[in-house]
Scaffold this active site. Structure first.
Site, PDB file in Angstrom:
ATOM      1  N   ARG A  16       0.831  -1.208   0.000  1.00  0.00           N
ATOM      2  CA  ARG A  16       0.000   0.000   0.000  1.00  0.00           C
ATOM      3  C   ARG A  16       0.865   1.257   0.000  1.00  0.00           C
ATOM      4  NH1 ARG A  16      -5.014  -2.033   3.986  1.00  0.00           N
ATOM      5  NH2 ARG A  16      -6.069  -3.126   2.282  1.00  0.00           N
ATOM      6  N   TYR A  37      -6.460  -0.449  -6.406  1.00  0.00           N
ATOM      7  CA  TYR A  37      -5.829  -1.737  -6.043  1.00  0.00           C
ATOM      8  C   TYR A  37      -5.118  -1.702  -4.701  1.00  0.00           C
ATOM      9  CZ  TYR A  37      -1.407  -0.819  -8.902  1.00  0.00           C
ATOM     10  OH  TYR A  37      -0.263  -0.358  -9.470  1.00  0.00           O
ATOM     11  N   GLU A  38      -4.871  -2.878  -4.172  1.00  0.00           N
ATOM     12  CA  GLU A  38      -4.416  -3.052  -2.774  1.00  0.00           C
ATOM     13  C   GLU A  38      -5.416  -2.469  -1.777  1.00  0.00           C
ATOM     14  OE1 GLU A  38      -2.068  -5.015  -2.919  1.00  0.00           O
ATOM     15  OE2 GLU A  38      -1.269  -4.580  -4.899  1.00  0.00           O
ATOM     16  N   GLY A  39      -6.689  -2.535  -2.124  1.00  0.00           N
ATOM     17  CA  GLY A  39      -7.744  -1.988  -1.258  1.00  0.00           C
ATOM     18  C   GLY A  39      -8.149  -0.606  -1.719  1.00  0.00           C
TER      19      GLY A  39
END
Lengths: 558, 558
Positions: free
Chosen positions: B285, B419-421
């Site tokens: 992140r 992406y990555e949350g």
């Protein structure tokens, strides 16, 4: 995505008409509703299916024949649009148009843009060209060109930009030399939207060029009508020499055009081409704002469809949990609702502002419409694109794929912040041209009307409007005080000023929208006032701070 | 565009290190500068030339061999990155890494992302996978996998998402069944970045799946290492079954993966896979925020190059006119400077915040780094993408074409918000997980440190920081008061809270940046404070307003 169906926002469109003070004079609501319904159905069922295909197939340019092939299905849909009169709905009936109010033309444009913005640009430009020819063309030229342009058998372009000049048209090099009753036009034009395509028999270019005796700068520009095929059917020397490769709007041909001793006929007076250009530009700018609204509307619809289908995680409010399912619809999550509400709120407010502006045109108040046009174009496209992106975010990863099309809407829409004059140029047009006209008469009248409404009404929206008017007033005074002394001050804060003005106008629209019995508009009006209107204070602070901060770095420090 | 050359912002990177209090303990500046210079040169000369080609060629998936072919030139550049140790620069030296401070790894990541974000994601994920295997893998697994993953001979993936669950990993269906010393893994995964490609001999998947006796929800997830090729060279049953078609990052394969009784080995304890997943996710992140910064940096460089070359219109300040030319450089226009300054200011502030966060990791203050990670990811990508778009606007129509590449940076970058949350999930991670940990200890320590700096320093930045701390304090109290009673309140305002926190942190960074002798940082700090920091009041107002406004429409009214 297969289950998504675009629904024309007819209810909202009618609402935006009903809440305006003077609607009764102009509109027959049952006729209007029937018309919007039928355009909406056509847009949903016929136009929309061509949209993703157009993006994926794109255009094919053939350098041997200088021809541009449109994607599959576009021609049929174009013929459907023009044969039903959707593209000429508000053109004057004496030249074969529908004679309907302007406001309807913009509502139709919204639906066309929602379902295929690339294609919608073609009638948009033709309408603009018809307006210019009708206003400035000689009787003969009108008779020669208007009938087929109004029916859409021929399409129009505006050929302004050259490699060395976009914003700064004073630098135009294209030249026109007299040749008997007409002129020979030579030069290179770029960014010519629908400069070439295969949907019609003839393309009518309106070209800015300079006569040999022209004064320098923008006061020396003349406008010429240059058909692809002369009226005798012979090919004129106006050729598309290539296409731009763009981020989006890939089914809208953006042409390099070469004019090589092409035959052209003067439109209006020599050297007065800028006047004609603006006559074409103002309606086009309104349409661009509406295009961005159209994209934000369909993006909202896709995001809402997704949020009512996708289940993920549990509501933190136990009472909202659906225990028959493994997870709750993402619509339960307040952050998802926040994003959807932002988009919805923009769409409703913007639709009302657009309707209001078009109604000014219908009432003949062209000065007020001219004042509002850069706001519609600039605020509409800035915020329209931002809200398409916010709608995309609701879908997460799915939104980034081609499957749900919002990524295309975002790519397609990004051009609306640029074409027909970048949004920075809109702001300069507002503060430099529209606002000072007749000592600010149009703005003063508008302020008086808004103040009256703010004092008449009660509630959150009205308080918001009063606050906004106060901010706008401060900025107006600042501009007056500093503008005469130093025009660079005004240019430096123009974008911020445009946003102060835009937010005040939208606050006014929410007063109108929420004055109806429909309580959802009252609640959305509160939402706008509480979650969006306070941005106005940031923008007014920017205005009052002036230009010096933008020179905090030297040129070499950038 | 041919004359544009990416210049690694080494000066700014070094500045962001120097202004931090504790830099002397860790960094040898002459070594750091030499390293950044050499990576920057490689990024500019070798990586960047592959970038546009990668976007245009894209990836080729062969359904017969389940193989993904990378665009031309990618393999050579990838080998260059790993052979020079750029991808393992901060991995521990005892497993073969460079052993450099983390902060350098993130600065290297910025340069890779500037010049080819698609490709940069591959080492990003491998680094994350190495971290997990090193922290949670058995001695045997570490010996088997780490050496080749550290050298980049093998790459890593994280296989989390399934069609029915992205955010909500509790819904995972992939199953693991014991089979002797290991497990058989079956299930379908989606969004698997670099799940398949042709640059390396083996791909090491870290897969979340459930054991038969797993508790339901996210507490029942285990992590397995599943190599594409088993250590004996035989093909494991982990296949890419297709690729997503995306808006951008088109040279980064986003794979559908099918695991069919694939051999896998447990990483960490049974049912404790989420812990391992977060160990991988937090650095990833951080990297995503840095990727967005990288794009904003190169977009700034392109826009500045353009603004120093393109001439259009005259300066309104007569003294700034270049009368040897027909028009002035557009850099003279204050609105153009405003846009460039916005981008520049974001880049410098964000670079400092990233450096600060990575330094926390280097100092071993993992709690503080964990607290800052969702801010870097969410604020970094929201604002990074917005500033790429602002840079694009400087170019007008040229920015919308492929010629100048900013349109690609915008398309490529839009995924960083997802992406990555998604960024909404980052905000929930912040308020729900990171902030409350140990009664808010990390936040309290940070507040105390910021307060001390604000009282110690003088000037515009310091006043701004004091104001920001006040807003953040109000929001912290509100969260504490309302969070225990009603967690939905906290979730509803999480995004706004994250922005309050982010702006406070950036204001703090500007205090540090502008404390040096370099006066341009002082002026840019004033610019940030005057033109950007006041947004914090809008966000804090949103926090204090709570959740009810987001429920102003019923579900059916959306």
């Amino acid at each position: 995505m297969s289950f998504f169906k675009y629904q024309a926002p007819v209810h909202s469109m009618l609402h935006s008409l009903r809440v305006m003070d003077y609607h009764d004079d102009i509109y027959d609501f049952s006729t209007v509703e029937a018309l919007l319904d039928s355009v909406g159905r056509f847009a949903s069922e016929e136009i929309f299916p061509t949209n993703a295909k157009g993006d994926q197939q794109g255009l094919v340019y053939d350098p041997d024949s200088f021809a541009v092939k449109m994607p599959a299905g576009f021609n049929a849909v174009y013929q459907g649009i023009v044969s039903q009169g959707y593209s000429s709905i508000a053109l004057p009936s004496d030249i074969g148009g529908g004679g309907s109010p302007q406001v309807l033309a913009y509502q139709v444009m919204e639906m066309l843009a929602s379902t295929n913005i690339s294609l919608s640009t073609c009638p948009l430009l033709t309408q603009g060209a018809v307006g210019v020819v009708n206003a400035f063309g000689s009787h003969e030229i009108k008779q020669q060109y208007l009938p087929k342009m109004v029916t859409g058998d021929w399409t129009g372009t505006m050929c302004l930009t050259e490699p060395q000049c976009g914003t700064d048209l004073g630098l135009i090099k294209s030249a026109a030399v007299a040749d008997g009753d007409h002129y020979k036009i030579s030069g290179t034009k770029i960014w010519i939207t629908f400069g070439e395509h295969d949907m019609v028999d003839n393309i009518i270019h309106l070209v800015l060029a300079k006569l040999p005796d022209a004064p320098s700068g923008s006061h020396g520009i003349s406008m010429f009508i240059v058909p692809k095929y002369r009226l005798d059917g012979s090919r004129n020397s106006a050729y598309c020499t290539g296409l731009e490769h763009k981020m989006g709007s890939k089914a809208s041909p953006t042409c390099f055009m070469n004019f090589d001793q092409a035959d052209g006929w003067l439109i209006g007076e020599p050297h007065k081409g800028m006047r004609a250009m603006f006559a074409m530009m103002n309606p086009a700018r309104l349409s661009v704002g509406v295009q961005a609204l159209g994209l934000s509307e369909i993006a909202y619809q896709v995001a809402t469809t997704f949020a009512k289908d996708r289940r993920q995680s549990r509501s933190l409010d136990v009472s909202k949990r659906d225990m028959n399912e493994e997870a709750d619809l993402i619509l339960v999550h307040p952050d998802v609702r926040r994003m959807l509400l932002n988009v919805r709120c923009f769409n409703e407010g913007m639709r009302a502002l657009t309707a209001f502006t078009a109604m000014c045109l219908d009432k003949g108040d062209t000065e007020r419409a001219a004042l509002l046009t850069p706001v519609i174009k600039s605020y509409g496209s800035d915020q329209g694109v931002a809200h398409v992106s916010e709608a995309l975010q609701v879908l997460g990863g799915a939104g980034y794929t081609q499957d749900w099309m919002i990524e295309q809407f975002l790519r397609d829409g990004r051009i609306t912040m640029i074409y027909e004059g970048t949004n920075g140029i809109q702001a300069l047009d507002l503060v430099g041209r529209k606002l000072p006209k007749e000592q600010g008469k149009a703005m003063l009248a508008l302020m008086a009307e808004m103040r009256q409404d703010a004092s008449k009404l009660k509630g959150v929206c009205s308080e918001g409007l009063s606050m906004a008017i106060g901010e706008l007033e401060k900025c107006n005074i600042w501009l007056m005080t500093h503008g005469l002394k130093d025009p660079e001050q005004v240019a430096a804060v123009a974008s911020a000023y445009l946003n102060v003005f835009a937010l005040t106008l939208v606050a006014w629209m929410w007063c109108k929208l929420s004055s109806s019995k429909e309580s959802s508009y009252l609640r959305l009006g509160d939402y706008f006032t509480q979650q969006h209107l306070d941005k106005i204070k940031l923008y007014s602070t920017r205005v009052l701070a002036g230009k010096s901060i933008y020179f905090c770095l030297n040129d070499s420090e950038f």
